[in-house]
Design a protein around this motif. Structure first.
Motif, short mmCIF file in Angstrom:
data_model
loop_
_atom_site.label_atom_id
_atom_site.label_comp_id
_atom_site.label_asym_id
_atom_site.label_seq_id
_atom_site.Cartn_x
_atom_site.Cartn_y
_atom_site.Cartn_z
N ARG A 43 6.21 15.02 1.13
CA ARG A 43 5.07 14.23 1.59
C ARG A 43 5.41 12.74 1.47
NH1 ARG A 43 1.30 16.87 -0.94
NH2 ARG A 43 1.27 15.57 -2.81
N GLY A 44 6.13 12.40 0.42
CA GLY A 44 6.57 11.02 0.25
C GLY A 44 7.54 10.58 1.33
N HIS A 87 2.49 7.01 -6.63
CA HIS A 87 1.61 8.14 -6.92
C HIS A 87 2.33 9.46 -6.68
CE1 HIS A 87 -1.91 10.80 -6.76
NE2 HIS A 87 -1.49 11.20 -5.58
N GLU A 88 3.01 9.59 -5.54
CA GLU A 88 3.69 10.83 -5.19
C GLU A 88 4.87 11.10 -6.12
OE1 GLU A 88 2.14 12.68 -3.39
OE2 GLU A 88 1.44 11.82 -1.51
N LEU A 131 0.84 -1.21 0.00
CA LEU A 131 0.00 0.00 0.00
C LEU A 131 0.87 1.25 0.00
CD1 LEU A 131 -2.82 -1.03 2.52
CD2 LEU A 131 -3.06 -0.69 0.04
N TYR A 132 1.92 1.24 0.80
CA TYR A 132 2.83 2.40 0.81
C TYR A 132 3.60 2.51 -0.50
CZ TYR A 132 2.14 3.97 5.61
OH TYR A 132 1.61 4.51 6.75
N THR A 146 2.39 1.79 -3.36
CA THR A 146 1.40 2.39 -4.26
C THR A 146 1.31 3.89 -4.02
OG1 THR A 146 0.13 0.33 -4.28
CG2 THR A 146 -1.02 2.33 -4.97
N LEU A 147 1.31 4.29 -2.76
CA LEU A 147 1.26 5.71 -2.43
C LEU A 147 2.51 6.43 -2.94
CD1 LEU A 147 0.11 8.20 -1.03
CD2 LEU A 147 1.06 7.35 1.13
N GLN A 150 4.83 -2.96 -7.88
CA GLN A 150 4.85 -1.59 -7.36
C GLN A 150 6.25 -1.20 -6.90
OE1 GLN A 150 2.37 -0.30 -8.64
NE2 GLN A 150 0.99 0.32 -7.02
N ALA A 166 5.80 8.72 4.00
CA ALA A 166 5.49 7.34 3.62
C ALA A 166 6.74 6.47 3.69
CB ALA A 166 4.89 7.30 2.22
#
Length: 282
Positions: A88-89, A65-66, A58-59, A61-62, A128, A92
């Motif tokens: 912001r990344g 995105h970032e 999940l991280y 994937t985040l 990912q 994560a």
């Protein structure tokens, strides 16, 4: 002294939907999410291993995105958005490294109790994670071969491998801002891993030396370096967990296990930003 009882008015109580739905559960799709933890054995430690694996995906994937968003911002010359997105990344990335703590006490006996249940499954097969490595510029020539039996995934990763990395985007930005970045660096084959160039290092040196006029580029370089450093930390923590849980035994996907991880644990992503430190130390 007695404490006076607290009386909550109807207005101060948590609200629920009139139809009885749990909006928090619906928004986070918890019914689906919490049905995905299906250990294959009765080994007590397997659930923590499985959940940590899912949390990391999940991280990943985040972060994808970032980082894709940050790359687009850099290519558009929007340095402020790029820096904010990279930072912001960082949160994560810190959470990813911290997630290893849930496996810190995993013993070899506990791991062996369920290891055979996942066969040849391995993090090296994570699509990912490979996106993240490609975004960071780590373009291993055999990375795509791992996904040859899933052509759709392989095509998706090939597109990422052929696209500029975060650092390639930064070099284009330096050129657009008037710094001397050679043409062959701007138009190189992105599938081939970038290994560093003294001319790019010199350009970054000029950025730092003229910080007053290019403060945003200094912030970008620092944010990229912090991103690279955090990735190294995550890989180092991974290696320590593997050493603790399985020593130097072979990995589940045919790799040499810890020895394979050890070869890449000190990779310097965005190498010019590391070489730059040599000049500052002189």
């Amino acid at each position: 002294m007695k404490t006076a009882p607290v009386h909550l008015s109807a207005e101060s109580c948590p609200r629920v939907a009139e139809n009885g739905a749990n909006e928090y559960e619906d928004y986070a799709e918890l019914r689906a999410l919490l049905q995905l933890q299906n250990p294959r054995t009765d080994a007590p430690a397997e659930l923590s291993f499985l959940i940590v694996t899912q949390v990391m995906e999940l991280y990943f994937t985040l972060l994808r995105h970032e980082w894709e968003r940050a790359r687009a911002a850099i290519l558009d010359g929007d340095v402020r958005t790029a820096v904010r997105t990279l930072r912001r990344g960082h949160g994560a990335q810190d959470a990813l490294t911290g997630a290893w703590e849930a496996l810190r006490t995993l013993t070899p006996a506990e791991f062996d109790a369920f290891r055979e249940s996942f066969g040849i499954a391995s993090g090296v097969q994570s699509v990912q994670y490979r996106h993240l490595e490609f975004l960071l510029g780590a373009r291993h020539p055999h990375a795509l071969a791992v996904h040859e039996r899933t052509p759709d995934r392989q095509a998706e990763l090939r597109a990422q491998a052929e696209a500029p990395s975060l650092y390639d985007a930064a070099l284009r930005l330096l050129h657009a801002r008037g710094f001397a970045i050679p043409s062959e660096l701007l138009h190189r084959d992105h599938v081939i891993q970038y290994v560093g160039d003294d001319r790019a290092v010199a350009a970054w040196q000029a950025v730092y030396e003229s910080e007053a006029g290019h403060a945003d580029l200094v912030d970008l370089a620092d944010a990229l370096f912090d991103t690279a450093e955090r990735q190294v930390r995550w890989k180092q923590r991974h290696l320590l967990i593997v050493w603790r849980a399985m020593g130097d035994k072979p990995g589940s996907a045919g790799t040499s296990g810890a020895q394979w991880l050890e070869r890449g644990v000190h990779r310097k992503y965005f190498p010019d930003l590391w070489t730059l430190r040599d000049g500052f130390a002189a």
